[in-house]
Design an enzyme around this catalytic site. Structure first.
Site, PDB file in Angstrom:
ATOM      1  NE  ARG A   1       7.120  -8.862   2.546  1.00  0.00           N
ATOM      2  CZ  ARG A   1       8.016  -8.694   3.499  1.00  0.00           C
ATOM      3  NH1 ARG A   1       9.286  -8.817   3.224  1.00  0.00           N
ATOM      4  NH2 ARG A   1       7.642  -8.415   4.721  1.00  0.00           N
TER       5      ARG A   1
ATOM      6  CG  HIS B   1       0.507 -16.279   2.071  1.00  0.00           C
ATOM      7  ND1 HIS B   1      -0.252 -15.337   2.709  1.00  0.00           N
ATOM      8  CD2 HIS B   1      -0.200 -17.438   2.147  1.00  0.00           C
ATOM      9  CE1 HIS B   1      -1.380 -15.886   3.139  1.00  0.00           C
ATOM     10  NE2 HIS B   1      -1.363 -17.162   2.816  1.00  0.00           N
ATOM     11  CB  CYS B   2       3.915 -12.418   5.293  1.00  0.00           C
ATOM     12  SG  CYS B   2       4.640 -11.359   4.027  1.00  0.00           S
ATOM     13  CB  ALA B   3       0.307  -9.048   5.644  1.00  0.00           C
TER      14      ALA B   3
END
Length: 610
Positions: free
Chosen positions: A188, A184-186
């Protein structure tokens, strides 16, 4: 908003609309409702009303009830090609009809023998006016809840939100067993799945808490929002060591295009550096604001502030080689040392050479004269040297005995890399870097703000493709060379424009629940994160996305005309004000243009029925 209940106009088997073959109906684009697999060829009026539309081919009929319900009854798929054959109409357009009155007859067997699917769709074309639409056929009931198509179900009261969302996501992607890797990113959740055909995209979008979904960079990405994505990720990987330790990189790289691979690599290298440059830019902005207000600082205070603002750029090659070595599997501390060698005090300082206070050292190697200089503020020499050093270290490790590895591998890696870096890679890549930078700067400085117009208009299109990380190196180079980031000033208007268009859609949405969901996707855009607004709203309806691009182009042109530039990078819109303390009014004006143009065009031209 009210609830309505409609009896099926045909006898047969009532089925969910999402299960029909025609995408135009199954995705809810024509409205909410259901479908019937007919057992005879008779269509009756489900209520008292008027025949508003009767197609000449008689395969479709539109009715309006006395209470304002608009429905479309569409008999079969592609049956328009029959040109009315096998159909008989008992009413004509404009007729008033009573509930139970026969409307159309069709020869069920003949149509099926001709190769056509006779599944009949019944949709409420003004679905947005109703909260719950119920269709009845005998003992079968199908409900569609929400003022618009694809309205999300509510989270059960007895479940924690992240538990519910994680369970629903797993249900509609084929379960944990279908996940190859997850990150995961910030904002998504990024999934690489074994079998993409198991994804039910529509159902995933209907999950309360999901702001949108899309495929990019070979990954199925689900937008959840800042903070919440961490919680959902933790639930998904819980009790699964293989998933918790998985990485998307290798699998995703195999499926990416070359441009996506380059962008992802640059992102992996430069994203870890950005927080330091953000902090540096904020320090510069605060100092500039104080000085513009007439505040006087002592010499020692200014010296301390310069340590805060100048160190990261003075030793930028060390940051780049550290991150590059880490990305390509080398030893990060070797990368730090190599980067420091590129800015060693024994070499002429690049800034001093540029100002005429120092001279380049000329070294003769095999009859060739090589200019030797420090690489303060350079990006490409450090990037390429970091890649070469990581490969070189791996090569030595492949044959150096373990007992000698600790001594020989670091020594030979540093020795060879230093020579290559200072005498070969440095001069060549610095020349390439200078030419690229000059070309980019010339483009951004095009007359009449044309460079800003193009960048501002296309930036969010590039974000959608997932290759926007290529701009990280450009922004770092702009900051290191000029001390300002004009690119940041241009794209902030493009970012706020997406939020403006999405807000206009939200305000035009009649259903309160859907409106609140849209607004939750809008808020991150004003903090510099556009994915929820783009994929959750604007791209879904297309026109708001286009209007936002126009707003971004207008804002980008304004930023170029005013020669606006930030003192740092990585933050935009509201947080970005910290980078423009010296030019706050101009910055607010650029954002107002982006927001205003996108919001106005969307609010005036976008129809909610679209």
């Amino acid at each position: 908003m009210q609830d309505i209940c409609i009896e099926s106009p045909l006898a047969g088997e009532l089925i969910e609309l999402s299960k029909v073959k025609d995408v135009g109906f199954s995705n809810g684009a024509m409205g909410r409702g259901a479908a019937v697999k007919p057992i005879d060829g008779k269509v009756y009026a489900p209520f008292d009303g008027v025949v508003e539309v009767l197609f000449p081919t008689m395969h479709a009929i539109g009715l309006k009830s006395m209470t304002g319900i608009d429905i479309l009854i569409h008999i079969g798929f592609d049956t328009v090609k029959l040109a009315g054959q096998y159909f008989t109409a008992h009413v004509k357009q404009g007729d008033r009809v009573s509930k139970g009155q026969m409307l159309v007859e069709f020869d069920l067997a003949a149509i099926e023998n001709a190769g056509y699917d006779t599944t009949t769709v019944i949709v409420v074309t003004n679905s947005a006016d109703y909260t719950t639409i119920t269709l009845l056929l005998g003992d079968t009931i199908i409900k569609s809840i929400g003022g618009e198509t694809n309205v999300k179900d509510s989270i059960p009261d007895n479940m924690v939100k992240e538990e519910y969302v994680a369970a629903e996501i797993l249900k509609y992607i084929g379960g944990k067993s279908n996940i190859r890797s997850v990150e995961h990113c910030a904002t998504r959740l990024r999934l690489i799945l074994k079998d993409k055909s198991q994804i039910n995209e529509k159902s995933i979008e209907n999950i309360d808490g999901v702001k949108g979904q899309f495929f990019a960079a070979a990954q199925f990405q689900i937008i959840l929002g800042t903070g919440f994505v961490d919680k959902v990720y933790a639930v998904i990987v819980r009790d699964s060591e293989s998933l918790a330790g998985s990485s998307n990189n290798e699998t995703a790289y195999q499926e990416m295009t070359m441009l996506q691979k380059i962008s992802r690599t640059l992102g992996d290298v430069f994203v870890p550096i950005i927080p330091v440059l953000v902090a540096t830019g904020i320090f510069m902005g605060l100092r500039g604001m104080a000085q513009s207000l007439g505040i006087q600082f002592s010499e020692n205070f200014l010296r301390m502030s310069q340590i805060l603002t100048d160190t990261a750029f003075a030793f930028l090659p060390a940051l780049v080689t550290w991150s590059t070595m880490k990305k390509f599997g080398g030893t990060p501390v070797i990368g730090i040392v190599l980067g420091l060698m590129l800015v060693a005090p024994q070499l002429p300082n690049a800034y001093a050479v540029a100002s005429g206070d120092a001279q380049v050292i000329s070294m003769s190697i095999f009859g060739l004269t090589v200019p030797v200089v420090g690489y303060q503020g350079s990006v490409l020499p450090a990037l390429v040297l970091g890649i070469l050093a990581a490969k070189l270290q791996k090569w030595f490790k492949s044959f150096v005995p373990d007992v000698l590895d600790l001594i020989i591998t670091p020594f030979m890696t540093l020795f060879i890399s230093m020579l290559i870096g200072i005498l070969v890679v440095g001069p060549i890549m610095h020349s390439v870097e200078s030419n690229i930078f000059s070309a980019v700067k010339a483009f951004l400085d095009l007359p009449f703000g044309l460079g800003g117009l193009v960048v501002g208009g296309l930036h969010q299109v590039i974000v959608v493709t997932g290759v926007h990380h290529v701009f990280n190196a450009l922004e770092i180079e702009l900051l290191a060379t000029t001390g300002q980031d004009a690119f940041n000033a241009i794209i902030t208007g493009a970012i706020v424009a997406q939020g403006g268009a999405a807000l206009a859609v939200a305000l035009k949405t009649k259903n309160p629940k859907k409106r609140s969901l849209y607004i939750s996707s809008v808020i991150p855009a004003f903090l510099g994160i556009t994915e929820p607004a783009i994929f959750g709203i604007n791209l879904r309806f297309v026109k708001p996305f286009i209007y936002a691009l126009i707003g971004g182009a207008a804002a980008g042109m304004a930023a170029s005309l005013m020669h606006l530039a930030g003192t740092g990078m990585g933050i935009t819109v509201i947080p970005g004000t910290l980078l423009y303390m010296n030019h706050l009014l101009e910055y607010l004006f650029v954002n107002a243009i982006g927001f205003g143009v996108a919001f106005t065009l969307t609010f005036m031209l976008f129809k909610q029925s679209e």
